[in-house]
Design a protein around this motif. Structure first.
Motif, PDB file in Angstrom:
ATOM      1  N   THR A 294       0.650  -1.217   0.077  1.00  0.00           N
ATOM      2  CA  THR A 294      -0.167  -0.261  -0.304  1.00  0.00           C
ATOM      3  C   THR A 294       1.090   1.629  -0.025  1.00  0.00           C
ATOM      4  N   ALA A 295       1.916   1.719  -0.557  1.00  0.00           N
ATOM      5  CA  ALA A 295       3.172   1.965  -0.429  1.00  0.00           C
ATOM      6  C   ALA A 295       3.125   2.936  -1.595  1.00  0.00           C
ATOM      7  N   CYS A 296       3.327   4.222  -1.809  1.00  0.00           N
ATOM      8  CA  CYS A 296       3.244   4.508  -2.877  1.00  0.00           C
ATOM      9  C   CYS A 296       4.406   4.624  -3.743  1.00  0.00           C
ATOM     10  N   ALA A 297       5.871   5.865  -3.103  1.00  0.00           N
ATOM     11  CA  ALA A 297       6.992   5.748  -3.959  1.00  0.00           C
ATOM     12  C   ALA A 297       7.238   4.604  -3.826  1.00  0.00           C
ATOM     13  N   GLU A 298       7.504   3.914  -2.547  1.00  0.00           N
ATOM     14  CA  GLU A 298       8.348   2.079  -2.619  1.00  0.00           C
ATOM     15  C   GLU A 298       7.413   0.718  -3.052  1.00  0.00           C
ATOM     16  N   PHE A 299       6.023   0.992  -3.864  1.00  0.00           N
ATOM     17  CA  PHE A 299       4.814   0.444  -4.498  1.00  0.00           C
ATOM     18  C   PHE A 299       5.913  -0.400  -4.771  1.00  0.00           C
ATOM     19  N   ARG A 300       5.501  -1.673  -4.673  1.00  0.00           N
ATOM     20  CA  ARG A 300       5.442  -2.893  -5.098  1.00  0.00           C
ATOM     21  C   ARG A 300       4.302  -3.977  -5.712  1.00  0.00           C
ATOM     22  N   SER A 301       4.487  -4.471  -6.451  1.00  0.00           N
ATOM     23  CA  SER A 301       3.273  -5.528  -7.192  1.00  0.00           C
ATOM     24  C   SER A 301       4.351  -6.980  -7.771  1.00  0.00           C
ATOM     25  N   VAL A 302       3.179  -8.096  -7.162  1.00  0.00           N
ATOM     26  CA  VAL A 302       3.487  -9.218  -7.782  1.00  0.00           C
ATOM     27  C   VAL A 302       2.588 -10.464  -7.680  1.00  0.00           C
ATOM     28  N   VAL A 303       2.494 -11.364  -7.719  1.00  0.00           N
ATOM     29  CA  VAL A 303       1.740 -12.167  -8.812  1.00  0.00           C
ATOM     30  C   VAL A 303       2.340 -13.391  -7.643  1.00  0.00           C
ATOM     31  N   GLY A 304       1.553 -13.681  -7.096  1.00  0.00           N
ATOM     32  CA  GLY A 304       2.049 -14.741  -5.107  1.00  0.00           C
ATOM     33  C   GLY A 304       1.596 -15.468  -5.060  1.00  0.00           C
ATOM     34  N   LYS A 305       0.710 -16.496  -4.115  1.00  0.00           N
ATOM     35  CA  LYS A 305       0.544 -17.054  -2.815  1.00  0.00           C
ATOM     36  C   LYS A 305      -0.379 -16.667  -2.008  1.00  0.00           C
ATOM     37  N   VAL A 306      -1.487 -16.527  -1.914  1.00  0.00           N
ATOM     38  CA  VAL A 306      -1.965 -15.888  -0.316  1.00  0.00           C
ATOM     39  C   VAL A 306      -2.887 -16.917   0.469  1.00  0.00           C
ATOM     40  N   ALA A 307      -2.730 -16.944   1.923  1.00  0.00           N
ATOM     41  CA  ALA A 307      -4.526 -18.055   2.196  1.00  0.00           C
ATOM     42  C   ALA A 307      -4.600 -17.076   3.069  1.00  0.00           C
ATOM     43  N   VAL A 308      -6.058 -16.463   2.900  1.00  0.00           N
ATOM     44  CA  VAL A 308      -6.987 -15.464   3.442  1.00  0.00           C
ATOM     45  C   VAL A 308      -7.726 -16.262   4.740  1.00  0.00           C
ATOM     46  N   ALA A 309      -7.310 -16.165   5.815  1.00  0.00           N
ATOM     47  CA  ALA A 309      -7.909 -16.282   6.766  1.00  0.00           C
ATOM     48  C   ALA A 309      -8.379 -15.623   8.703  1.00  0.00           C
ATOM     49  N   ASP A 310     -10.215 -15.717   8.413  1.00  0.00           N
ATOM     50  CA  ASP A 310      -9.904 -14.776   9.664  1.00  0.00           C
ATOM     51  C   ASP A 310      -9.551 -13.615   9.392  1.00  0.00           C
ATOM     52  N   GLY A 311      -9.506 -12.813   8.435  1.00  0.00           N
ATOM     53  CA  GLY A 311      -9.231 -10.644   8.077  1.00  0.00           C
ATOM     54  C   GLY A 311      -7.943 -11.103   7.878  1.00  0.00           C
ATOM     55  N   VAL A 312      -6.979 -12.242   7.655  1.00  0.00           N
ATOM     56  CA  VAL A 312      -5.565 -12.147   7.706  1.00  0.00           C
ATOM     57  C   VAL A 312      -5.017 -12.586   6.491  1.00  0.00           C
ATOM     58  N   ALA A 313      -4.510 -11.961   5.656  1.00  0.00           N
ATOM     59  CA  ALA A 313      -3.594 -12.725   4.601  1.00  0.00           C
ATOM     60  C   ALA A 313      -2.216 -12.868   5.005  1.00  0.00           C
ATOM     61  N   TRP A 314      -2.364 -14.705   5.377  1.00  0.00           N
ATOM     62  CA  TRP A 314      -0.495 -15.076   4.961  1.00  0.00           C
ATOM     63  C   TRP A 314       0.183 -15.619   3.879  1.00  0.00           C
ATOM     64  N   LEU A 315       1.187 -14.764   3.808  1.00  0.00           N
ATOM     65  CA  LEU A 315       2.298 -14.768   3.009  1.00  0.00           C
ATOM     66  C   LEU A 315       3.551 -15.533   3.083  1.00  0.00           C
ATOM     67  N   ASN A 316       4.300 -16.523   2.009  1.00  0.00           N
ATOM     68  CA  ASN A 316       5.052 -16.788   2.005  1.00  0.00           C
ATOM     69  C   ASN A 316       6.555 -16.065   2.807  1.00  0.00           C
ATOM     70  N   PRO A 317       7.985 -15.954   2.998  1.00  0.00           N
ATOM     71  CA  PRO A 317       8.786 -14.858   3.400  1.00  0.00           C
ATOM     72  C   PRO A 317       9.153 -14.611   1.906  1.00  0.00           C
ATOM     73  N   ASP A 318       9.226 -15.492   1.043  1.00  0.00           N
ATOM     74  CA  ASP A 318       9.466 -14.909  -0.094  1.00  0.00           C
ATOM     75  C   ASP A 318       8.004 -13.619  -1.474  1.00  0.00           C
ATOM     76  N   VAL A 319       7.229 -13.761  -0.761  1.00  0.00           N
ATOM     77  CA  VAL A 319       6.359 -13.037  -1.034  1.00  0.00           C
ATOM     78  C   VAL A 319       6.164 -11.513  -0.580  1.00  0.00           C
ATOM     79  N   ALA A 320       7.055 -12.122   0.588  1.00  0.00           N
ATOM     80  CA  ALA A 320       6.872 -10.554   1.423  1.00  0.00           C
ATOM     81  C   ALA A 320       7.978  -9.935   1.727  1.00  0.00           C
ATOM     82  N   ARG A 321       8.444 -10.570   1.040  1.00  0.00           N
ATOM     83  CA  ARG A 321       9.853 -10.104   0.924  1.00  0.00           C
ATOM     84  C   ARG A 321       9.875  -8.888  -0.549  1.00  0.00           C
ATOM     85  N   ALA A 322       9.836  -9.252  -1.076  1.00  0.00           N
ATOM     86  CA  ALA A 322       9.269  -8.382  -2.525  1.00  0.00           C
ATOM     87  C   ALA A 322       8.393  -7.616  -2.515  1.00  0.00           C
ATOM     88  N   LEU A 323       7.675  -8.068  -2.084  1.00  0.00           N
ATOM     89  CA  LEU A 323       6.288  -6.948  -1.476  1.00  0.00           C
ATOM     90  C   LEU A 323       6.660  -5.556  -0.939  1.00  0.00           C
TER      91      LEU A 323
END
Length: 339
Positions: A294-323
Protein backbone atom coordinates in the motif's frame (compact mmCIF):
# COMPACT_ATOMS: atom_id res chain seq x y z
CA UNK A 1 10.20 -13.73 -9.00
CA UNK A 2 8.64 -11.07 -11.22
CA UNK A 3 8.31 -7.75 -9.39
CA UNK A 4 6.74 -4.49 -10.56
CA UNK A 5 8.21 -1.36 -8.96
CA UNK A 6 8.72 2.36 -9.70
CA UNK A 7 11.47 3.19 -12.18
CA UNK A 8 14.78 4.68 -11.00
CA UNK A 9 17.49 6.61 -12.84
CA UNK A 10 19.74 3.54 -12.81
CA UNK A 11 17.13 1.79 -15.00
CA UNK A 12 17.78 4.21 -17.89
CA UNK A 13 19.97 1.86 -20.02
CA UNK A 14 17.39 -0.93 -19.68
CA UNK A 15 14.49 1.42 -20.51
CA UNK A 16 16.38 2.65 -23.56
CA UNK A 17 16.84 -0.96 -24.69
CA UNK A 18 13.10 -1.62 -24.27
CA UNK A 19 12.21 1.58 -26.14
CA UNK A 20 14.30 0.45 -29.12
CA UNK A 21 12.79 -3.04 -28.99
CA UNK A 22 9.23 -1.68 -28.85
CA UNK A 23 9.57 -0.29 -32.39
CA UNK A 24 7.16 2.10 -34.10
CA UNK A 25 3.87 2.83 -32.37
CA UNK A 26 4.65 3.00 -28.65
CA UNK A 27 5.08 6.76 -28.85
CA UNK A 28 5.03 7.17 -25.06
CA UNK A 29 8.25 5.11 -25.00
CA UNK A 30 10.50 7.04 -27.41
CA UNK A 31 13.89 5.63 -28.41
CA UNK A 32 15.49 8.92 -27.37
CA UNK A 33 17.81 8.86 -24.36
CA UNK A 34 17.22 12.50 -23.43
CA UNK A 35 13.43 12.16 -23.57
CA UNK A 36 13.55 8.93 -21.59
CA UNK A 37 15.74 10.55 -18.95
CA UNK A 38 13.16 13.34 -18.61
CA UNK A 39 10.39 10.76 -18.19
CA UNK A 40 12.34 8.92 -15.49
CA UNK A 41 12.98 12.15 -13.61
CA UNK A 42 9.33 13.16 -13.92
CA UNK A 43 8.21 9.75 -12.66
CA UNK A 44 10.50 9.81 -9.63
CA UNK A 45 9.30 13.31 -8.78
CA UNK A 46 5.65 12.19 -9.10
CA UNK A 47 6.10 9.21 -6.79
CA UNK A 48 7.69 11.53 -4.22
CA UNK A 49 4.96 14.18 -4.61
CA UNK A 50 2.82 14.29 -1.47
CA UNK A 51 0.71 17.27 -2.57
CA UNK A 52 -2.37 15.83 -4.23
CA UNK A 53 -3.55 19.25 -5.36
CA UNK A 54 -0.33 19.47 -7.38
CA UNK A 55 -0.65 16.05 -9.00
CA UNK A 56 -2.06 17.16 -12.36
CA UNK A 57 1.21 16.84 -14.28
CA UNK A 58 2.26 13.63 -12.54
CA UNK A 59 3.57 10.68 -14.51
CA UNK A 60 4.19 7.27 -12.99
CA UNK A 61 6.49 4.78 -14.73
CA UNK A 62 6.72 1.21 -13.47
CA UNK A 63 9.18 -1.50 -14.47
CA UNK A 64 8.93 -5.28 -14.47
CA UNK A 65 12.03 -6.80 -12.87
CA UNK A 66 13.25 -10.38 -12.55
CA UNK A 67 16.50 -11.22 -10.78
CA UNK A 68 17.70 -7.64 -11.26
CA UNK A 69 16.93 -7.55 -15.00
CA UNK A 70 14.33 -5.12 -16.41
CA UNK A 71 11.94 -6.98 -18.71
CA UNK A 72 9.11 -4.51 -19.27
CA UNK A 73 7.63 -1.15 -18.46
CA UNK A 74 4.22 0.53 -18.23
CA UNK A 75 3.09 3.98 -17.14
CA UNK A 76 0.23 6.18 -15.97
CA UNK A 77 -0.35 9.81 -16.94
CA UNK A 78 -2.43 11.48 -14.23
CA UNK A 79 -3.98 13.99 -16.64
CA UNK A 80 -3.84 13.39 -20.39
CA UNK A 81 -3.23 16.65 -22.23
CA UNK A 82 -2.20 18.56 -19.11
CA UNK A 83 -0.04 20.98 -21.14
CA UNK A 84 -2.02 20.87 -24.41
CA UNK A 85 -5.18 19.23 -25.80
CA UNK A 86 -5.18 15.45 -26.18
CA UNK A 87 -6.32 14.85 -29.76
CA UNK A 88 -8.31 11.89 -31.03
CA UNK A 89 -10.95 11.10 -33.64
CA UNK A 90 -14.52 10.71 -32.42
CA UNK A 91 -16.50 8.19 -34.48
CA UNK A 92 -19.95 9.56 -35.32
CA UNK A 93 -22.93 8.99 -37.60
CA UNK A 94 -24.09 11.97 -39.65
CA UNK A 95 -27.58 12.04 -41.18
CA UNK A 96 -28.07 13.54 -44.64
CA UNK A 97 -31.77 13.75 -45.50
CA UNK A 98 -34.03 15.28 -48.11
CA UNK A 99 -37.80 15.12 -47.62
CA UNK A 100 -38.42 16.18 -51.22
CA UNK A 101 -36.27 13.35 -52.64
CA UNK A 102 -37.27 10.91 -49.89
CA UNK A 103 -33.63 10.27 -49.11
CA UNK A 104 -32.26 9.58 -45.65
CA UNK A 105 -28.62 8.55 -45.47
CA UNK A 106 -26.64 7.74 -42.34
CA UNK A 107 -22.93 8.26 -42.98
CA UNK A 108 -20.02 7.21 -40.78
CA UNK A 109 -17.73 10.18 -40.11
CA UNK A 110 -14.69 10.97 -37.97
CA UNK A 111 -14.40 14.27 -36.13
CA UNK A 112 -11.14 15.43 -34.60
CA UNK A 113 -11.71 16.35 -30.96
CA UNK A 114 -10.06 16.68 -27.58
CA UNK A 115 -12.87 15.10 -25.55
CA UNK A 116 -10.35 12.89 -23.73
CA UNK A 117 -8.26 15.78 -22.43
CA UNK A 118 -8.01 15.64 -18.65
CA UNK A 119 -8.57 11.90 -18.27
CA UNK A 120 -6.16 9.46 -16.66
CA UNK A 121 -4.12 7.64 -19.30
CA UNK A 122 -2.47 4.21 -19.30
CA UNK A 123 0.50 4.24 -21.67
CA UNK A 124 4.04 3.10 -22.38
CA UNK A 125 3.27 -0.63 -22.12
CA UNK A 126 5.96 -2.96 -23.46
CA UNK A 127 6.98 -6.36 -22.15
CA UNK A 128 9.47 -8.91 -23.41
CA UNK A 129 8.01 -12.45 -23.68
CA UNK A 130 8.37 -14.49 -20.50
CA UNK A 131 7.51 -18.10 -19.57
CA UNK A 132 5.19 -16.98 -16.77
CA UNK A 133 1.65 -16.86 -18.18
CA UNK A 134 0.67 -13.93 -15.98
CA UNK A 135 3.55 -11.61 -16.95
CA UNK A 136 1.55 -9.13 -19.07
CA UNK A 137 -1.38 -9.15 -16.65
CA UNK A 138 0.90 -8.37 -13.71
CA UNK A 139 2.57 -5.46 -15.50
CA UNK A 140 -0.67 -4.00 -16.84
CA UNK A 141 -2.84 -4.43 -13.74
CA UNK A 142 -0.12 -3.30 -11.32
CA UNK A 143 -0.92 0.21 -12.57
CA UNK A 144 -4.53 -0.23 -11.44
CA UNK A 145 -3.37 -1.56 -8.06
CA UNK A 146 -1.34 1.64 -7.70
CA UNK A 147 -4.38 3.74 -8.66
CA UNK A 148 -6.50 1.82 -6.13
CA UNK A 149 -4.04 2.70 -3.39
CA UNK A 150 -3.62 6.34 -4.43
CA UNK A 151 -7.17 7.02 -5.58
CA UNK A 152 -7.03 10.71 -4.60
CA UNK A 153 -4.31 11.33 -7.20
CA UNK A 154 -6.44 10.28 -10.17
CA UNK A 155 -9.67 11.41 -11.79
CA UNK A 156 -12.90 9.63 -12.67
CA UNK A 157 -12.31 8.36 -16.22
CA UNK A 158 -9.38 6.55 -17.81
CA UNK A 159 -8.16 5.90 -21.37
CA UNK A 160 -5.62 3.71 -23.16
CA UNK A 161 -4.53 4.07 -26.80
CA UNK A 162 -4.05 0.81 -28.71
CA UNK A 163 -1.58 0.48 -31.57
CA UNK A 164 -3.45 0.22 -34.88
CA UNK A 165 -2.73 -1.99 -37.88
CA UNK A 166 0.41 -1.59 -39.98
CA UNK A 167 1.84 -3.46 -42.94
CA UNK A 168 5.15 -5.37 -42.89
CA UNK A 169 7.04 -2.18 -43.74
CA UNK A 170 5.55 -0.36 -40.74
CA UNK A 171 3.22 1.79 -42.83
CA UNK A 172 -0.32 2.56 -41.70
CA UNK A 173 -3.13 2.45 -44.29
CA UNK A 174 -5.18 4.84 -42.14
CA UNK A 175 -2.34 7.37 -42.01
CA UNK A 176 -1.64 7.01 -45.73
CA UNK A 177 -5.28 7.83 -46.52
CA UNK A 178 -5.55 10.91 -44.29
CA UNK A 179 -2.48 12.24 -42.51
CA UNK A 180 0.04 11.79 -45.31
CA UNK A 181 -1.99 14.12 -47.53
CA UNK A 182 -1.42 17.00 -45.11
CA UNK A 183 2.00 16.19 -43.63
CA UNK A 184 3.93 14.60 -46.52
CA UNK A 185 5.52 12.30 -43.95
CA UNK A 186 5.34 8.52 -43.73
CA UNK A 187 4.00 6.84 -40.59
CA UNK A 188 7.32 6.08 -38.83
CA UNK A 189 8.39 9.70 -39.35
CA UNK A 190 5.25 11.17 -37.83
CA UNK A 191 5.38 8.74 -34.89
CA UNK A 192 8.95 9.85 -34.23
CA UNK A 193 7.93 13.52 -34.48
CA UNK A 194 5.16 12.97 -31.94
CA UNK A 195 7.43 11.04 -29.56
CA UNK A 196 10.06 13.77 -29.63
CA UNK A 197 7.72 16.77 -29.65
CA UNK A 198 3.93 16.65 -29.15
CA UNK A 199 0.62 16.38 -30.98
CA UNK A 200 0.36 20.17 -31.32
CA UNK A 201 1.46 19.97 -34.94
CA UNK A 202 -1.63 17.84 -35.63
CA UNK A 203 -3.93 20.75 -34.84
CA UNK A 204 -1.76 23.01 -36.98
CA UNK A 205 -1.83 20.85 -40.12
CA UNK A 206 -4.78 18.44 -40.01
CA UNK A 207 -8.19 19.58 -41.32
CA UNK A 208 -10.74 20.39 -38.59
CA UNK A 209 -13.62 19.15 -40.77
CA UNK A 210 -15.32 15.73 -40.56
CA UNK A 211 -13.67 12.85 -42.42
CA UNK A 212 -16.32 10.90 -44.35
CA UNK A 213 -15.37 7.25 -43.94
CA UNK A 214 -17.01 5.98 -47.19
CA UNK A 215 -14.62 8.22 -49.13
CA UNK A 216 -11.55 6.48 -47.68
CA UNK A 217 -9.82 3.55 -49.41
CA UNK A 218 -10.98 0.11 -48.32
CA UNK A 219 -7.71 -0.60 -46.47
CA UNK A 220 -8.10 2.57 -44.39
CA UNK A 221 -11.74 1.78 -43.61
CA UNK A 222 -10.82 -1.73 -42.46
CA UNK A 223 -8.11 -0.28 -40.18
CA UNK A 224 -10.55 1.86 -38.19
CA UNK A 225 -10.75 0.67 -34.59
CA UNK A 226 -8.46 -2.30 -35.22
CA UNK A 227 -5.67 -3.39 -32.87
CA UNK A 228 -2.20 -4.47 -33.97
CA UNK A 229 -1.55 -8.18 -33.29
CA UNK A 230 1.27 -7.23 -30.91
CA UNK A 231 -1.26 -5.30 -28.79
CA UNK A 232 -4.01 -7.92 -28.71
CA UNK A 233 -2.90 -9.35 -25.35
CA UNK A 234 -2.64 -6.00 -23.50
CA UNK A 235 -5.91 -4.94 -25.15
CA UNK A 236 -7.67 -8.10 -23.95
CA UNK A 237 -6.38 -7.54 -20.42
CA UNK A 238 -7.94 -4.07 -20.36
CA UNK A 239 -11.20 -5.26 -21.94
CA UNK A 240 -11.53 -7.87 -19.18
CA UNK A 241 -11.01 -5.03 -16.72
CA UNK A 242 -14.01 -3.20 -18.19
CA UNK A 243 -12.50 -0.93 -20.85
CA UNK A 244 -14.50 -0.31 -24.03
CA UNK A 245 -13.39 0.93 -27.43
CA UNK A 246 -16.38 1.91 -29.51
CA UNK A 247 -16.15 5.68 -30.00
CA UNK A 248 -12.61 7.12 -30.14
CA UNK A 249 -9.67 6.44 -32.48
CA UNK A 250 -6.00 7.29 -32.55
CA UNK A 251 -5.47 10.20 -34.95
CA UNK A 252 -2.41 8.60 -36.56
CA UNK A 253 -3.21 4.94 -37.27
CA UNK A 254 -6.92 4.71 -36.44
CA UNK A 255 -6.32 2.24 -33.60
CA UNK A 256 -8.93 1.91 -30.87
CA UNK A 257 -8.80 4.23 -27.87
CA UNK A 258 -10.23 2.34 -24.90
CA UNK A 259 -12.16 4.22 -22.20
CA UNK A 260 -13.64 3.32 -18.82
CA UNK A 261 -14.92 4.59 -15.49
CA UNK A 262 -12.08 3.93 -13.06
CA UNK A 263 -14.27 2.94 -10.13
CA UNK A 264 -16.08 0.34 -12.26
CA UNK A 265 -12.92 -1.51 -13.31
CA UNK A 266 -12.52 -5.07 -12.06
CA UNK A 267 -9.37 -4.35 -10.04
CA UNK A 268 -10.93 -1.33 -8.36
CA UNK A 269 -14.15 -3.19 -7.55
CA UNK A 270 -12.61 -6.54 -6.57
CA UNK A 271 -9.72 -6.07 -4.21
CA UNK A 272 -9.19 -6.38 -0.48
CA UNK A 273 -6.71 -4.78 1.89
CA UNK A 274 -5.78 -7.11 4.74
CA UNK A 275 -3.11 -7.25 7.46
CA UNK A 276 -0.20 -9.57 6.71
CA UNK A 277 1.11 -12.55 8.62
CA UNK A 278 4.15 -14.47 7.40
CA UNK A 279 4.50 -18.24 7.50
CA UNK A 280 7.16 -20.54 6.10
CA UNK A 281 4.47 -22.89 4.77
CA UNK A 282 0.97 -21.98 3.62
CA UNK A 283 -2.15 -24.17 3.80
CA UNK A 284 -3.39 -26.01 0.71
CA UNK A 285 -6.12 -23.41 0.38
CA UNK A 286 -3.52 -20.79 -0.67
CA UNK A 287 -4.04 -19.47 -4.19
CA UNK A 288 -2.06 -17.30 -6.57
CA UNK A 289 -3.34 -13.74 -6.74
CA UNK A 290 -2.29 -10.27 -7.82
CA UNK A 291 -0.70 -8.65 -4.75
CA UNK A 292 0.59 -5.17 -3.95
CA UNK A 293 1.73 -3.25 -0.94
CA UNK A 294 0.00 0.00 0.00
CA UNK A 295 3.04 2.28 -0.41
CA UNK A 296 3.50 4.89 -3.13
CA UNK A 297 7.19 5.71 -3.58
CA UNK A 298 8.05 2.16 -2.46
CA UNK A 299 5.21 0.51 -4.41
CA UNK A 300 5.64 -3.17 -5.23
CA UNK A 301 3.35 -5.65 -6.98
CA UNK A 302 3.78 -9.38 -7.63
CA UNK A 303 1.82 -12.50 -8.38
CA UNK A 304 2.16 -14.84 -5.42
CA UNK A 305 0.33 -17.31 -3.25
CA UNK A 306 -1.82 -16.00 -0.44
CA UNK A 307 -4.08 -17.71 2.09
CA UNK A 308 -6.87 -15.62 3.61
CA UNK A 309 -8.31 -16.69 6.95
CA UNK A 310 -10.12 -14.72 9.66
CA UNK A 311 -9.41 -11.40 7.98
CA UNK A 312 -5.66 -12.03 7.72
CA UNK A 313 -3.53 -12.58 4.58
CA UNK A 314 -0.86 -15.22 5.04
CA UNK A 315 2.21 -14.88 2.81
CA UNK A 316 5.41 -16.86 2.56
CA UNK A 317 8.67 -15.01 3.36
CA UNK A 318 9.76 -14.67 -0.29
CA UNK A 319 6.53 -12.97 -1.36
CA UNK A 320 6.51 -10.73 1.71
CA UNK A 321 10.11 -9.74 1.03
CA UNK A 322 9.36 -8.97 -2.62
CA UNK A 323 6.51 -6.70 -1.48
CA UNK A 324 8.67 -5.07 1.22
CA UNK A 325 6.09 -6.15 3.82
CA UNK A 326 6.38 -7.27 7.42
CA UNK A 327 3.78 -8.77 9.72
CA UNK A 328 0.97 -6.36 10.56
CA UNK A 329 1.33 -4.24 7.41
CA UNK A 330 -1.38 -4.19 4.75
CA UNK A 331 -1.41 -6.09 1.47
CA UNK A 332 -3.78 -5.40 -1.44
CA UNK A 333 -5.21 -8.56 -3.04
CA UNK A 334 -7.07 -9.02 -6.32
CA UNK A 335 -7.90 -12.24 -8.16
CA UNK A 336 -6.03 -13.11 -11.34
CA UNK A 337 -8.19 -13.03 -14.46
CA UNK A 338 -6.03 -15.07 -16.86
CA UNK A 339 -6.79 -15.41 -20.54
Amino acid sequence: MLIVRPVTISDLPAIERLAIASGVGVTSLPANREKLFEKLQRSMSSFDNETVADAGNDYYMLVLEKDGEILGTAAIVAVAGFDEPFYSYRSETLVHASRALKVNNRIHALNMCHDLTGMVQLCGFFCEPQPESYTAELLSRARLMLIAGERQRFGRRIIAEMLGTHDVAGQSPFWDAIGRRFFNMDFPQVELAFAEHSKTFVAELMPPYPIYVPLLPDAAQHAIGQVHPAFEQPCNILVREGFEGDQYLDIFDGGAVLTAEIDRLFTLCHHDCLPVEIAASLPESAQEALLANTACAEFRSVVGKVAVADGVAWLNPDVARALCLTSGQQVRISALQGE
